[in-house]
Scaffold this motif. Sequence first.
Motif, PDB file in Angstrom:
ATOM      1  N   GLY A 217       0.808  -1.206   0.000  1.00 16.56           N
ATOM      2  CA  GLY A 217       0.000   0.000   0.000  1.00 16.56           C
ATOM      3  C   GLY A 217       0.841   1.255   0.000  1.00 16.56           C
ATOM      4  O   GLY A 217       2.072   1.195   0.101  1.00 16.56           O
ATOM      5  N   ASP A 218       0.159   2.397  -0.103  1.00 15.55           N
ATOM      6  CA  ASP A 218       0.854   3.684  -0.086  1.00 15.55           C
ATOM      7  C   ASP A 218       1.014   4.234   1.316  1.00 15.55           C
ATOM      8  O   ASP A 218       1.413   5.378   1.508  1.00 15.55           O
ATOM      9  N   SER A 219       0.716   3.389   2.290  1.00 20.98           N
ATOM     10  CA  SER A 219       0.947   3.704   3.703  1.00 20.98           C
ATOM     11  C   SER A 219       0.994   2.393   4.469  1.00 20.98           C
ATOM     12  O   SER A 219       0.539   1.350   3.974  1.00 20.98           O
ATOM     13  N   VAL A 220       1.538   2.445   5.673  1.00 20.31           N
ATOM     14  CA  VAL A 220       1.555   1.247   6.513  1.00 20.31           C
ATOM     15  C   VAL A 220       0.132   0.775   6.772  1.00 20.31           C
ATOM     16  O   VAL A 220      -0.168  -0.421   6.729  1.00 20.31           O
ATOM     17  N   ARG A 222      -2.563   1.165   4.976  1.00 21.60           N
ATOM     18  CA  ARG A 222      -3.205   0.504   3.832  1.00 21.60           C
ATOM     19  C   ARG A 222      -2.617  -0.887   3.593  1.00 21.60           C
ATOM     20  O   ARG A 222      -3.345  -1.832   3.264  1.00 21.60           O
ATOM     21  N   ALA A 223      -1.326  -1.034   3.771  1.00 20.21           N
ATOM     22  CA  ALA A 223      -0.694  -2.329   3.532  1.00 20.21           C
ATOM     23  C   ALA A 223      -1.198  -3.402   4.486  1.00 20.21           C
ATOM     24  O   ALA A 223      -1.264  -4.582   4.125  1.00 20.21           O
ATOM     25  N   GLN A 224      -1.544  -3.017   5.691  1.00 18.49           N
ATOM     26  CA  GLN A 224      -2.000  -3.998   6.671  1.00 18.49           C
ATOM     27  C   GLN A 224      -3.515  -4.005   6.833  1.00 18.49           C
ATOM     28  O   GLN A 224      -4.045  -4.712   7.689  1.00 18.49           O
ATOM     29  N   GLU A 225      -4.204  -3.283   5.984  1.00 17.55           N
ATOM     30  CA  GLU A 225      -5.665  -3.220   6.061  1.00 17.55           C
ATOM     31  C   GLU A 225      -6.295  -4.498   5.526  1.00 17.55           C
ATOM     32  O   GLU A 225      -5.957  -4.957   4.436  1.00 17.55           O
ATOM     33  N   VAL A 226      -7.209  -5.059   6.284  1.00 20.15           N
ATOM     34  CA  VAL A 226      -7.916  -6.243   5.826  1.00 20.15           C
ATOM     35  C   VAL A 226      -8.847  -5.857   4.690  1.00 20.15           C
ATOM     36  O   VAL A 226      -9.549  -4.848   4.747  1.00 20.15           O
ATOM     37  N   GLN A 227      -8.834  -6.657   3.624  1.00 21.37           N
ATOM     38  CA  GLN A 227      -9.726  -6.449   2.497  1.00 21.37           C
ATOM     39  C   GLN A 227     -10.938  -7.355   2.666  1.00 21.37           C
ATOM     40  O   GLN A 227     -10.786  -8.561   2.864  1.00 21.37           O
ATOM     41  N   PHE A 238      -9.238 -10.678   3.945  1.00 22.99           N
ATOM     42  CA  PHE A 238      -8.003 -11.140   3.316  1.00 22.99           C
ATOM     43  C   PHE A 238      -6.847 -10.239   3.739  1.00 22.99           C
ATOM     44  O   PHE A 238      -6.893  -9.019   3.579  1.00 22.99           O
ATOM     45  N   LEU A 239      -5.798 -10.871   4.282  1.00 22.82           N
ATOM     46  CA  LEU A 239      -4.574 -10.184   4.683  1.00 22.82           C
ATOM     47  C   LEU A 239      -3.389 -10.877   4.025  1.00 22.82           C
ATOM     48  O   LEU A 239      -3.426 -12.077   3.771  1.00 22.82           O
ATOM     49  N   ALA A 240      -2.309 -10.113   3.791  1.00 20.52           N
ATOM     50  CA  ALA A 240      -1.122 -10.704   3.173  1.00 20.52           C
ATOM     51  C   ALA A 240       0.132 -10.003   3.668  1.00 20.52           C
ATOM     52  O   ALA A 240       0.100  -8.823   4.044  1.00 20.52           O
ATOM     53  N   ALA A 241       1.247 -10.734   3.667  1.00 17.68           N
ATOM     54  CA  ALA A 241       2.545 -10.176   4.050  1.00 17.68           C
ATOM     55  C   ALA A 241       3.638 -11.046   3.454  1.00 17.68           C
ATOM     56  O   ALA A 241       3.386 -12.181   3.017  1.00 17.68           O
ATOM     57  N   ALA A 271      -2.168  -7.279  13.115  1.00 15.05           N
ATOM     58  CA  ALA A 271      -3.147  -6.991  12.070  1.00 15.05           C
ATOM     59  C   ALA A 271      -4.166  -8.125  11.954  1.00 15.05           C
ATOM     60  O   ALA A 271      -5.364  -7.880  11.750  1.00 15.05           O
ATOM     61  N   ILE A 272      -3.699  -9.366  12.093  1.00 19.94           N
ATOM     62  CA  ILE A 272      -4.604 -10.512  12.057  1.00 19.94           C
ATOM     63  C   ILE A 272      -5.581 -10.448  13.221  1.00 19.94           C
ATOM     64  O   ILE A 272      -6.793 -10.647  13.049  1.00 19.94           O
ATOM     65  N   ALA A 273      -5.054 -10.169  14.399  1.00 16.80           N
ATOM     66  CA  ALA A 273      -5.909 -10.101  15.588  1.00 16.80           C
ATOM     67  C   ALA A 273      -6.962  -8.998  15.451  1.00 16.80           C
ATOM     68  O   ALA A 273      -8.127  -9.179  15.835  1.00 16.80           O
ATOM     69  N   GLU A 274      -6.557  -7.861  14.885  1.00 21.47           N
ATOM     70  CA  GLU A 274      -7.501  -6.755  14.701  1.00 21.47           C
ATOM     71  C   GLU A 274      -8.554  -7.097  13.646  1.00 21.47           C
ATOM     72  O   GLU A 274      -9.736  -6.778  13.797  1.00 21.47           O
ATOM     73  N   ALA A 275      -8.131  -7.767  12.584  1.00 20.18           N
ATOM     74  CA  ALA A 275      -9.058  -8.109  11.505  1.00 20.18           C
ATOM     75  C   ALA A 275     -10.075  -9.159  11.933  1.00 20.18           C
ATOM     76  O   ALA A 275     -11.168  -9.240  11.355  1.00 20.18           O
ATOM     77  N   ARG A 276      -9.718  -9.961  12.925  1.00 17.45           N
ATOM     78  CA  ARG A 276     -10.584 -11.059  13.350  1.00 17.45           C
ATOM     79  C   ARG A 276     -12.002 -10.570  13.672  1.00 17.45           C
ATOM     80  O   ARG A 276     -12.989 -11.264  13.371  1.00 17.45           O
ATOM     81  N   SER A 277     -12.114  -9.401  14.273  1.00 17.69           N
ATOM     82  CA  SER A 277     -13.418  -8.894  14.672  1.00 17.69           C
ATOM     83  C   SER A 277     -14.169  -8.222  13.527  1.00 17.69           C
ATOM     84  O   SER A 277     -15.332  -7.841  13.683  1.00 17.69           O
ATOM     85  N   GLN A 278     -13.515  -8.085  12.372  1.00 13.13           N
ATOM     86  CA  GLN A 278     -14.119  -7.371  11.250  1.00 13.13           C
ATOM     87  C   GLN A 278     -14.700  -8.294  10.182  1.00 13.13           C
ATOM     88  O   GLN A 278     -15.254  -7.815   9.190  1.00 13.13           O
TER      89      GLN A 278
END
Length: 410
Positions: A217-220, A222-227, A238-241, A271-278
């Motif tokens: 992404g164009d920022s940290v 955005r790069a770690q944002e769950v899609q 969906f997350l990736a690294a 990021a995974i832990a945060e995305a879990r609730s979303q």
Amino acid sequence: MKKEVRIALYIVSIVCVILLGAAMIYAAHHGGSIRQKDSRQTAATAGTEAAEDSKDKNGESDLKTSDKTDGKNDAEAGKDAASEDADKKIGKNTETTDVTEDTTLMFTGDVLFANSFKTNYDAGGIDAVIDNGMKELLVNADITMVNEEFPFSNRGTQMEDKQYTFRTDPSYAAALKKMGVDVVTLANNHILDYGREALSDTFTTLDGQGILYAGAGDSVERAQEVQVIEVNGKKYGFLAASRVLPVAGWNVESAVPGVLSTYDETRFVNAIAEARSQCDVLVVYVHWGLEHQEKPEAYQRTLAQKYIEAGADVVFGAHSHCLQGIEYIDGKPVFYSLGNFVFGSSIERTMAVEMVVDKDGAISYKLVGAKAENGKTRQMNELEQQQLNDYINSISFGVTVQDDGTVTPQ
């Protein structure tokens, strides 16, 4: 005017008003929208399709630098592109409906739009790149995800002292749509082969096609944002690294745009832990391991454990350019590498993973074997599929692949 005529005209006018009102009510209930096959909505409005047939044939090997001399400037490809498959729309935060049917997701490994791909695609379109059986599985799935191992751009400077560097004209992004792709991971060791300008162009191109991207992404942030894609009343995240970066400077924490790194797993695990609730189902896709090695490194298994503990429902891997084994951790599967899918002229064996989520939330997984000959990926026949099943059984950890490709823990 005679009284009888006035009365007749008055009655006619009342009847016309009633008929008009009935027509409006009928239109409101039956006319107004085109029914989609699921609840997803596209990020881009359907319009004219991107230019597809960029003629850039050359005689270089698929593992040589791709598109170093590509002189086309198709700037509109990422802006005014549209899907040919109008009922396969995607997006984030769409309205949900009651869950009444199963949802199918398809995952494949590395995709590279280089020389064999271009030669075939320019000559015969997507049907010359993927056979109909495999293509239909990808296109008909509710969600399809691949690893995009190259940037879409005609700009940038080729990275020095790197053995293989890739870049593809943005007009070829239409091929992803024809493959049914809804989301890609950009977290890999080739996405910055031509620098940050080319990566920015990749974002623009994918946005124009309505394809989501994870891991860059164009920022940290955005790069770690769950899609998130919503289908049949459930949210799929969906997350990736990447754990494979040529230089530290590719890390989005060092400079932007960049790639989300998982050398230090802390940020990605958080990021995974945060995305879990979303989302209801969380998919993690990571670039890791050693090339051409069928067994995962010890660190891959350690990271996989941490990803699962943080909340991932399934982990998919790439980078080895060959298949690696499968392991269940706390009841959740890890596919350590899906290998190459569309990548060069020949692939001895590869596979797509079909993930089905039923209306009650139960998840099942099935392997769909494939191989490539003369640059065309095709679905395996019954005998080849059985050989693939046996092979995956031999390199996996406490996993059984049944005759139909279904994967279960032992």
